[in-house]
Design a protein around this motif. Structure first.
Motif, short mmCIF file in Angstrom:
data_model
loop_
_atom_site.label_atom_id
_atom_site.label_comp_id
_atom_site.label_asym_id
_atom_site.label_seq_id
_atom_site.Cartn_x
_atom_site.Cartn_y
_atom_site.Cartn_z
N GLU A 1 25.06 4.96 3.57
CA GLU A 1 24.41 5.53 2.39
C GLU A 1 25.05 5.01 1.12
OE1 GLU A 1 23.16 9.71 4.63
OE2 GLU A 1 24.94 9.61 3.35
N ASN A 2 26.38 4.96 1.09
CA ASN A 2 27.06 4.37 -0.07
C ASN A 2 26.76 2.89 -0.21
OD1 ASN A 2 28.89 6.32 -1.55
ND2 ASN A 2 29.55 6.72 0.54
N LEU A 3 26.71 2.20 0.94
CA LEU A 3 26.45 0.77 0.91
C LEU A 3 25.06 0.47 0.36
CD1 LEU A 3 27.85 -1.86 1.48
CD2 LEU A 3 27.24 -1.64 3.88
N ILE A 4 24.09 1.29 0.71
CA ILE A 4 22.75 1.11 0.15
C ILE A 4 22.79 1.20 -1.37
CG2 ILE A 4 20.48 2.23 -0.04
CD1 ILE A 4 20.82 3.04 2.94
N GLU A 5 23.50 2.18 -1.88
CA GLU A 5 23.60 2.35 -3.34
C GLU A 5 24.31 1.16 -3.98
OE1 GLU A 5 25.88 5.31 -6.52
OE2 GLU A 5 25.45 6.02 -4.48
N TYR A 6 25.42 0.73 -3.39
CA TYR A 6 26.17 -0.39 -3.97
C TYR A 6 25.36 -1.68 -3.94
CZ TYR A 6 30.29 2.66 -3.49
OH TYR A 6 31.18 3.69 -3.57
N MET A 7 24.73 -1.94 -2.80
CA MET A 7 24.00 -3.21 -2.65
C MET A 7 22.79 -3.27 -3.59
SD MET A 7 25.63 -4.98 -0.21
CE MET A 7 24.81 -5.87 1.10
N LYS A 8 22.12 -2.15 -3.77
CA LYS A 8 21.01 -2.12 -4.71
C LYS A 8 21.48 -2.36 -6.15
CE LYS A 8 17.72 0.79 -2.22
NZ LYS A 8 17.00 2.11 -2.20
N ARG A 9 22.70 -1.98 -6.42
CA ARG A 9 23.22 -2.15 -7.77
C ARG A 9 23.74 -3.57 -8.02
NH1 ARG A 9 27.84 1.98 -9.46
NH2 ARG A 9 26.26 3.35 -8.53
N TYR A 10 24.34 -4.16 -6.98
CA TYR A 10 25.05 -5.42 -7.20
C TYR A 10 24.50 -6.61 -6.42
CZ TYR A 10 28.52 -2.28 -9.23
OH TYR A 10 29.14 -1.34 -9.99
N ARG A 11 23.57 -6.41 -5.51
CA ARG A 11 23.10 -7.51 -4.67
C ARG A 11 21.60 -7.78 -4.82
NH1 ARG A 11 26.36 -8.85 -0.31
NH2 ARG A 11 28.51 -8.96 -1.02
N ILE A 12 21.09 -7.54 -6.00
CA ILE A 12 19.70 -7.87 -6.31
C ILE A 12 19.71 -9.15 -7.15
CG2 ILE A 12 17.56 -7.15 -7.44
CD1 ILE A 12 18.21 -5.51 -4.97
N ASP A 13 18.95 -10.16 -6.71
CA ASP A 13 18.88 -11.42 -7.45
C ASP A 13 18.29 -11.16 -8.85
OD1 ASP A 13 17.26 -14.01 -8.30
OD2 ASP A 13 18.84 -14.64 -6.92
N LYS A 14 19.03 -11.53 -9.87
CA LYS A 14 18.63 -11.22 -11.24
C LYS A 14 17.36 -11.97 -11.66
CE LYS A 14 23.28 -10.02 -12.85
NZ LYS A 14 24.37 -10.34 -13.82
N GLU A 15 17.15 -13.14 -11.09
CA GLU A 15 15.99 -13.93 -11.49
C GLU A 15 14.71 -13.48 -10.78
OE1 GLU A 15 16.74 -18.06 -11.01
OE2 GLU A 15 18.43 -18.09 -12.43
N THR A 16 14.82 -13.22 -9.49
CA THR A 16 13.62 -12.86 -8.72
C THR A 16 13.42 -11.36 -8.55
OG1 THR A 16 14.78 -12.92 -6.59
CG2 THR A 16 13.88 -15.01 -7.42
N GLY A 17 14.50 -10.61 -8.74
CA GLY A 17 14.43 -9.18 -8.51
C GLY A 17 14.42 -8.79 -7.04
N LYS A 18 14.64 -9.76 -6.15
CA LYS A 18 14.61 -9.50 -4.72
C LYS A 18 16.02 -9.22 -4.18
CE LYS A 18 10.50 -12.27 -3.73
NZ LYS A 18 9.93 -13.39 -2.93
N ALA A 19 16.05 -8.42 -3.13
CA ALA A 19 17.32 -8.11 -2.49
C ALA A 19 17.86 -9.34 -1.75
CB ALA A 19 17.15 -6.96 -1.51
N THR A 20 19.18 -9.51 -1.80
CA THR A 20 19.82 -10.60 -1.07
C THR A 20 20.50 -10.06 0.20
OG1 THR A 20 21.84 -10.34 -2.37
CG2 THR A 20 20.20 -11.91 -3.18
N PHE A 21 20.01 -8.92 0.67
CA PHE A 21 20.60 -8.26 1.83
C PHE A 21 19.49 -7.56 2.60
CE2 PHE A 21 20.42 -5.31 -1.67
CZ PHE A 21 19.93 -4.14 -1.10
N ALA A 22 19.82 -7.13 3.82
CA ALA A 22 18.90 -6.33 4.63
C ALA A 22 19.67 -5.15 5.19
CB ALA A 22 18.31 -7.16 5.75
N ILE A 23 19.16 -3.95 4.96
CA ILE A 23 19.74 -2.74 5.54
C ILE A 23 18.64 -2.06 6.35
CG2 ILE A 23 20.82 -0.50 5.10
CD1 ILE A 23 22.04 -1.66 2.60
N VAL A 24 18.88 -1.92 7.65
CA VAL A 24 17.84 -1.44 8.57
C VAL A 24 18.35 -0.21 9.31
CG1 VAL A 24 16.38 -2.01 10.54
CG2 VAL A 24 17.01 -3.80 8.89
N GLN A 25 17.57 0.89 9.26
CA GLN A 25 17.88 2.04 10.09
C GLN A 25 17.19 1.87 11.43
OE1 GLN A 25 17.65 5.99 8.36
NE2 GLN A 25 17.04 6.85 10.33
N ALA A 26 17.99 1.73 12.48
CA ALA A 26 17.47 1.46 13.82
C ALA A 26 17.04 2.75 14.50
CB ALA A 26 18.53 0.76 14.65
#
Length: 614
Positions: free
Chosen positions: A254-279
């Motif tokens: 849950e914390n990682l989702i928040e951090y990654m959305k804040r810091y791992r979004i490509d600034k030019e495309t607005g797309k995520a550079t990660f994948a978080i999947v609830q199995a």
């Protein structure tokens, strides 16, 4: 109500009592779902902001709202942060447990309580402070629906007056807790002020416990272990996170989702550079993580004991097919569902050999939120260097409680991706053999899917295979393969974090501990010296396999006590599997397994008792 600064007046100890300053434990007894967590965290942070070393332990139920919950805050001028058996101050807000809570107090303790409970009748050796909480909260909070949440903040004000906590620090802590929720912060601040003003007018100080400003927390932070794990994983370069919710590990992802959305979004495309999947379950979560690791991603999952059990099959596959992944195990009490919201070190032995035969896995053993961060980084490097699943063994106490820490170091070294061949390197070599030990360390070379070279392909399988990754059931091929994997485990012994050792000149008694047990042992070492004249050496394990320094430590001492937070002395068992007979003869056990965080007195009393017998 006004929100101006309230200056606490100087409080003197009652006549005939010596002041006890910055050395107490406060236990708050409430009910789950009453909003007490906010009041408790504000109280903890206010003490921290006064420069006083502090720790907080939350003991909460695993079921529905309305069940008993306790929160313990320890303030120690000496910097001790392990749980204490006894509390000097009790805040009794739960009618169901109030009488029992009061009866467990030691003589001379103090109790703040809802006056309706009439607890003063129970004892004459405890200082009682009755408070009309309902009467105080009504004018502060006109909305009846919110009163049960706001009334808890009143005891923050009461304690501020009785103990000397600066109200300005309560105010600052409230603002931090609520951040942008100005109305909620204002409402709770008014409740805290109401408590302070009531205590100032109506309560006479009758105990000797005080809190005074120090300068021992300058530059430090407060953070939960699971949040530190998430930060470490992000800084380690994780790109694929697969998980299934389970207490007490859920907040890692849950914390990682928040951090990654804040810091791992490509600034030019607005797309995520990660994948978080609830199995759909823990087994699938690890399968996905291994698939991502095979494809070249830095991948992870987080779970607890029941999830570890479900992951056994895929863990064996990752070990045998030699695929990197990181698994964060936030341990809790078992067996089965056990006590989901209590802490333990109960997965050590099973995880070390998880699967079904001839497997050994590296385990990292953090003792602090700082090591949660740094060992998360280490785990991803190790997983790729060793091409194997790596487990980081936290526990509920570390993961879900708030800890004091120095700021985390920014990782300075580059990511260690291990032996990954490029297309050019494969072409230059005329191909490669995936499971061949070229360098004598048991670790073969690998390529990643999509490498633009036909000779780079290989087949990952969990069944028998030879050095070229070709299916084989020849006995000699299988034996050669698992022997190489055992040799790789010896390579891991040189790469994992080494132990932290404090020697004793006497070399009679040594103590081995790991994880959060460290904080109780650290305090126990001083108790043993002061009370029993036992000057013990100390070895804090930080990883399995055990580096050579651990065996050398055992050989130097006559008796070595291994501290475990589980019934069956699992770390002692693991040491017995790894040690020689002369080392095993020196090992003794100290066990704690009631689900509460280990306290120093338990360690001190058990070692003292065994030493008396020798």
């Amino acid at each position: 109500m006004a929100t101006t600064h309230v200056e606490p007046k100087e409080i003197l100890a009652p006549a005939g009592q010596a002041r006890s300053v910055n050395n107490l434990s406060i236990q708050v007894a409430t009910v789950n779902g009453s909003g007490s967590q906010t009041a408790n965290l504000v109280l903890l942070r206010a003490i921290f902001q006064m420069g006083i070393p502090v720790s907080g332990k939350n003991l909460f139920p695993s079921n529905i709202a309305g069940l008993p919950t306790w929160f313990t805050i320890r303030a120690s001028k000496h910097g001790y942060i392990a749980r204490r058996r006894d509390s000097e101050y009790l805040v009794a807000m739960n009618p169901e447990t109030a009488e029992e809570d009061v009866l467990t107090l030691k003589p001379g303790a103090a109790c703040v309580y809802d006056e309706r409970l009439n607890l003063k009748r129970l004892r004459d050796d405890v200082m009682f402070y009755p408070v009309p909480f309902d009467q105080l909260v009504a004018p502060v909070c006109p909305d009846v629906r919110l009163r049960k949440l706001v009334r808890n903040m009143i005891y923050d004000g009461i304690l501020a007056k009785l103990l000397g906590i600066e109200m300005e620090e309560i105010h600052k802590a409230l603002q931090k807790q609520f951040r942008k929720k100005a109305k909620a912060a204002e409402l709770n601040w008014n409740a805290a002020r109401a408590g302070f003003e009531y205590a100032e007018k109506n309560l006479v100080k009758a105990d000797q416990y005080f809190l005074e400003r120090m300068d021992a927390t300058q530059g430090k932070i407060l953070i939960e272990g699971n949040a530190a794990v998430a930060l470490g994983a992000m800084f380690a370069g994780v790109t694929v996170v697969t998980w299934y919710p389970i207490t007490p590990s859920s907040s890692v992802c849950e914390n990682l989702i928040e951090y990654m959305k804040r810091y791992r979004i490509d600034k030019e495309t607005g797309k995520a550079t990660f994948a978080i999947v609830q199995a759909e379950d823990e087994l699938a979560a690890l399968g996905m993580a291994l698939g991502a690791g095979w494809a070249g991603a830095r991948s992870m999952t987080a779970t607890s004991g029941p999830g570890i059990s479900l992951m056994a099959e895929f863990t064996g596959f990752g070990y045998y097919a030699e695929i990197p992944a990181v698994i964060f195990d936030i341990q809790r009490v078992g067996p089965s569902t056990g006590l989901p919201t209590r802490t333990a070190q109960g997965d050590i032995l099973s995880t070390a050999i998880l699967s079904h035969g001839d497997t050994k896995h590296p385990l990292l053993l953090p003792n602090s939120v700082g090591e949660c961060f740094t060992m998360a980084v280490d785990a991803f490097d190790l997983a790729e260097e060793l091409q194997t699943p790596v487990f980081v063994m936290c526990d509920l106490d570390l993961g879900m409680n708030t800890w004091m820490s120095d700021p985390f170091p920014y990782p300075a070294k580059p990511l260690a991706r291990g032996k990954v061949l490029s297309a050019g390197e494969v072409r230059q070599q005329g191909g490669f053999e995936r499971y061949k030990d070229v360098d004598g360390d048991g670790v073969g070379y690998r390529t990643l899917p999509g490498t633009p070279e036909p000779l780079a392909g290989w087949f990952a399988r969990g069944s028998g295979h030879n050095e070229k990754a070709i299916y084989s059931e020849r006995p000699e091929v299988y034996t050669q393969n698992v022997d190489r994997l055992a040799h790789k485990f010896e390579t891991a012994r040189q790469k994992v974090p080494g132990p932290v050792i404090v020697e004793s000149a006497r070399h009679d008694v040594g103590i081995i501990a790991y994880g959060t047990s460290h904080w109780a042992v650290e305090e126990s070492l001083e108790q043993l010296r002061r009370e029993r004249d036992i000057d013990a050496g100390y070895c804090r394990l930080r990883a399995f396999p055990f580096p050579p320094e651990v065996h050398a430590f055992i050989r130097r001492y006559q008796r070595v006590y291994v501290v475990d937070q589980n019934r069956d002395a699992q770390m002692l068992g693991l040491l017995r599997l790894e040690c020689d007979a002369d080392e095993i003869a020196k090992l003794r056990s100290v066990r704690h397994y009631n689900g509460l965080p280990l306290d120093a007195r338990t360690v001190t009393d058990e070692i003292s008792s065994q030493e008396a017998l020798k």
